[in-house]
Enzyme design. Structure first.
Site, PDB file in Angstrom:
ATOM      1  N   GLU A 127      60.692   5.799  -1.928  1.00 45.81           N
ATOM      2  CA  GLU A 127      59.344   6.075  -2.598  1.00 45.81           C
ATOM      3  C   GLU A 127      59.722   6.856  -3.855  1.00 45.81           C
ATOM      4  O   GLU A 127      60.383   7.853  -3.818  1.00 45.81           O
ATOM      5  CB  GLU A 127      58.136   6.583  -1.609  1.00 45.81           C
ATOM      6  CG  GLU A 127      57.870   5.727  -0.637  1.00 45.81           C
ATOM      7  CD  GLU A 127      56.793   6.474   0.512  1.00 45.81           C
ATOM      8  OE1 GLU A 127      56.116   7.472  -0.200  1.00 45.81           O
ATOM      9  OE2 GLU A 127      57.043   6.041   1.255  1.00 45.81           O
ATOM     10  N   CYS A 152      59.579   7.594   6.852  1.00 45.32           N
ATOM     11  CA  CYS A 152      60.835   6.811   6.960  1.00 45.32           C
ATOM     12  C   CYS A 152      61.740   7.542   8.001  1.00 45.32           C
ATOM     13  O   CYS A 152      62.111   7.380   9.078  1.00 45.32           O
ATOM     14  CB  CYS A 152      61.638   6.317   5.762  1.00 45.32           C
ATOM     15  SG  CYS A 152      60.595   5.388   4.956  1.00 45.32           S
ATOM     16  N   ARG A 205      51.989  11.274   4.231  1.00 44.92           N
ATOM     17  CA  ARG A 205      52.545  11.019   5.728  1.00 44.92           C
ATOM     18  C   ARG A 205      53.636  11.859   6.253  1.00 44.92           C
ATOM     19  O   ARG A 205      54.647  11.917   5.543  1.00 44.92           O
ATOM     20  CB  ARG A 205      52.859   9.591   5.879  1.00 44.92           C
ATOM     21  CG  ARG A 205      51.696   8.491   5.858  1.00 44.92           C
ATOM     22  CD  ARG A 205      51.902   7.187   5.885  1.00 44.92           C
ATOM     23  NE  ARG A 205      52.860   6.647   4.906  1.00 44.92           N
ATOM     24  CZ  ARG A 205      53.616   5.356   4.905  1.00 44.92           C
ATOM     25  NH1 ARG A 205      53.212   4.534   5.687  1.00 44.92           N
ATOM     26  NH2 ARG A 205      54.213   4.934   3.868  1.00 44.92           N
TER      27      ARG A 205
HETATM   28  C1  UGA Z   1      64.214   6.908   2.871  1.00 45.79           C
HETATM   29  C2  UGA Z   1      65.672   6.565   2.278  1.00 45.79           C
HETATM   30  O1  UGA Z   1      66.256   7.463   1.257  1.00 45.79           O
HETATM   31  C3  UGA Z   1      65.515   5.212   1.832  1.00 45.79           C
HETATM   32  O2  UGA Z   1      66.940   4.760   1.597  1.00 45.79           O
HETATM   33  C4  UGA Z   1      65.049   4.146   2.706  1.00 45.79           C
HETATM   34  O3  UGA Z   1      64.854   3.000   2.258  1.00 45.79           O
HETATM   35  C5  UGA Z   1      63.522   4.784   2.988  1.00 45.79           C
HETATM   36  O4  UGA Z   1      63.548   5.996   3.685  1.00 45.79           O
HETATM   37  C6  UGA Z   1      62.999   4.016   4.112  1.00 45.79           C
HETATM   38  O5  UGA Z   1      63.550   3.805   5.204  1.00 45.79           O
HETATM   39  O6  UGA Z   1      62.066   3.310   3.832  1.00 45.79           O
HETATM   40  P1  UGA Z   1      61.981   8.087   1.400  1.00 45.79           P
HETATM   41  O7  UGA Z   1      61.524   8.454   2.619  1.00 45.79           O
HETATM   42  O8  UGA Z   1      61.144   7.308   0.387  1.00 45.79           O
HETATM   43  O9  UGA Z   1      63.431   7.306   1.453  1.00 45.79           O
HETATM   44  O10 UGA Z   1      62.617   9.553   0.729  1.00 45.79           O
HETATM   45  P2  UGA Z   1      63.679  10.227   0.312  1.00 45.79           P
HETATM   46  O11 UGA Z   1      64.267  10.392  -1.104  1.00 45.79           O
HETATM   47  O12 UGA Z   1      65.123   9.757   1.199  1.00 45.79           O
HETATM   48  O13 UGA Z   1      63.215  11.684   0.868  1.00 45.79           O
HETATM   49  C7  UGA Z   1      63.074  11.699   2.428  1.00 45.79           C
HETATM   50  C8  UGA Z   1      62.871  13.203   2.740  1.00 45.79           C
HETATM   51  O14 UGA Z   1      64.179  14.330   2.836  1.00 45.79           O
HETATM   52  C9  UGA Z   1      62.068  14.006   1.570  1.00 45.79           C
HETATM   53  O15 UGA Z   1      60.947  14.741   2.251  1.00 45.79           O
HETATM   54  C10 UGA Z   1      62.931  14.896   0.903  1.00 45.79           C
HETATM   55  O16 UGA Z   1      62.130  16.134   0.269  1.00 45.79           O
HETATM   56  C11 UGA Z   1      63.804  15.256   1.822  1.00 45.79           C
HETATM   57  N1  UGA Z   1      65.242  15.782   1.340  1.00 45.79           N
HETATM   58  C12 UGA Z   1      65.947  14.824   0.406  1.00 45.79           C
HETATM   59  C13 UGA Z   1      65.563  16.920   1.503  1.00 45.79           C
HETATM   60  O17 UGA Z   1      64.990  17.850   1.944  1.00 45.79           O
HETATM   61  N2  UGA Z   1      66.827  17.316   0.748  1.00 45.79           N
HETATM   62  C14 UGA Z   1      67.631  16.355   0.249  1.00 45.79           C
HETATM   63  O18 UGA Z   1      68.787  16.689  -0.303  1.00 45.79           O
HETATM   64  C15 UGA Z   1      66.988  15.062  -0.077  1.00 45.79           C
END
Ligand code: UGA
Length: 431
Positions: free
Chosen positions: A155, A260, A327
């Site tokens: 997202e 996710c 969410r």
């Molecule tokens: C995630 C995956 O990255 C996508 O590849 C996948 O398609 C998607 O889920 C899904 O299954 O639909 P998303 O949930 O949109 O994507 O967001 P991310 O950018 O992955 O971040 C997820 C969470 O991890 C966020 O709360 C973010 O703040 C946290 N995060 C991410 C961290 O705390 N540290 C990091 O280094 C990276």
């Protein structure tokens, strides 16, 4: 190709618009009539950078349409993507009832060979079950294939992720199905991995679980850094330079949220358990994350014996920047605990305020129109989401407008030395 995408949520809308942009004829189908009405009048129901533009161009050029008539949408298409929700049930396993419902419609509407593709994230072996369910309703015995083509869209950068993917995974059980999807993805020029359906389904769950594990791992290291007086940012850099580890997803913070990672983690734990494997590692990934979300509260409680009547400013409500998605956002857990402790909360987010207002009703918290307004008279400021605009705040102005000077930087966006110099008492994550 003529494509139907069933489910006009984040995944369906982005996938449908991007396929249309590649020159295909795409119909997006959803049983939410209101949503379809909005889409047909040019209103995009979600915030995703670039999506409104993509939808309007492709609608205007006639390649992208929206309907709530599932039978018609299916019968006119060669490839059908299923992108409906798979929310968690109480036991953590994925609720496949929306997919089952769609499968019935597909089975009953088959009028020529079609490839039915799972885009939604589903537990391994869903493909087999999907084939059986469609077959049950396929009275005319029309030929069809099932495939898995998991989405890896984030997202906030979903369109870029679609156009420029690290890989496309295609799970099929015959060459005919493989050829359809290979042709569809050919214009992207991306690395494509063709596997069997079960493996493709696991690739999606395993990838999300692995990324969640990286985040919980670095958050656990951050807690050790806090105790030892080390800097987790430097530790992550030093680890990430090792190609075997990689720099991505090693940003320590107040945990992961969204629809996710938490859901897919639970679903993989549940399906592994059902198959006979107790995935304890992933349970601990989840536990670490649950605790991590509340570290700002732990830090405040070390400073003050009681949080009653303390005024707390929250900057950032969405689960991550560039989305309005609330969410399972860490902000919800943090605010709920603050309210239960008797604190007063003022919050600001550039785009998630409307969604946040649906969660915190009846004036439980105050929503501010600007970040500065949220910080006025605050005892403490907590950075919950690392929106770019927070990185460039006039921090002196913020500090001077606050009652006390506590800055809890839940996403490590500030330089501790610089903000301490401005008169704040800075608390980062692991530094
Ligand atoms: C995630 C995956 O990255 C996508 O590849 C996948 O398609 C998607 O889920 C899904 O299954 O639909 P998303 O949930 O949109 O994507 O967001 P991310 O950018 O992955 O971040 C997820 C969470 O991890 C966020 O709360 C973010 O703040 C946290 N995060 C991410 C961290 O705390 N540290 C990091 O280094 C990276």
């Amino acid at each position: 190709m003529k494509i139907a995408v069933i489910g006009a949520g984040y995944v369906g809308l982005v996938t449908g618009s991007c396929f249309a942009d590649l020159g295909n004829d795409v119909v997006c189908i959803d049983n939410d009539t209101e949503k379809i009405k909005k889409l047909n009048s040019g209103v995009i129901p979600i915030y995703e950078p670039g999506l409104d533009n993509l939808v309007s161009i492709n609608t205007l050029e006639g390649r992208l349409t929206f309907t709530d008539n599932i039978e018609q949408g299916i019968s006119n298409s060669e490839v059908i993507f299923i992108a409906v929700g798979t929310p968690p049930k109480d036991d953590g396993s994925a609720d496949l009832s929306a997919i089952e419902n769609v499968a019935k419609h597909i089975g009953a509407s088959l009028n020529s060979y079609k490839l039915i593709v799972e885009k939604s994230t589903v537990p391994v072996r869903t493909g087999e079950w999907l084939r059986g369910t469609i077959e049950k309703y396929n009275r005319n015995k029309v030929e069809f294939d099932v495939a898995s083509n998991p989405e890896f869209l984030r997202e906030g950068s979903a369109i870029q992720d679609f156009i420029n993917p690290d890989r496309v995974v295609i799970g099929v059980n015959n060459e005919k199905a493989a050829q359809v999807l290979l042709k569809l993805y050919e214009p992207l020029n991306a690395p494509i991995l063709v596997t069997d359906i079960n493996s493709a389904e696991i690739i999606k769950h395993a990838s999300n679980a692995f990324l969640s594990m990286k985040i919980s791992f670095i958050n656990a290291i951050a807690n050790v850094c806090d105790l030892a007086g080390a800097d987790v940012k430097k530790v992550a850099k030093g680890m990430g330079l090792d190609n075997r580890i990689g720099e991505g997803f090693l940003n320590a913070g107040i945990g992961f949220g969204g629809f996710c990672f938490p859901k897919d983690l639970d679903a993989l734990i549940a399906i592994s358990n059902k198959l006979g494997y107790d995935f304890n590692l992933l349970k601990e990934v989840r536990n670490i994350n649950d605790k991590q979300k509340l570290t700002p509260i732990v830090k405040l409680k070390k400073l003050w014996p009681s949080l009653k009547d303390k005024e707390i400013a929250i900057l950032g409500l969405a689960f991550k920047p560039n989305t309005d998605d609330m969410r399972l956002a860490p902000a919800i857990d943090i605010i709920n605990v603050l309210l239960s402790e008797g604190s007063k909360v003022k919050a600001y987010d550039p785009v998630a305020l409307e969604n946040a207002k649906k969660i915190f009703r009846n004036g439980a918290i105050t929503f501010s129109e600007t970040p500065y307004d949220a910080c006025l008279n605050a005892d403490a400021l907590i950075i919950v989401t690392e929106w770019n605009q927070f990185k460039y705040l006039d921090l002196l102005k913020v500090k001077n407008s606050m009652k006390d000077n506590i800055l809890i930087d839940g996403r490590n966006i500030y330089d501790p030395h610089k903000v301490n110099k401005l008169g704040f008492r800075y608390f980062g994550v692991g530094r």
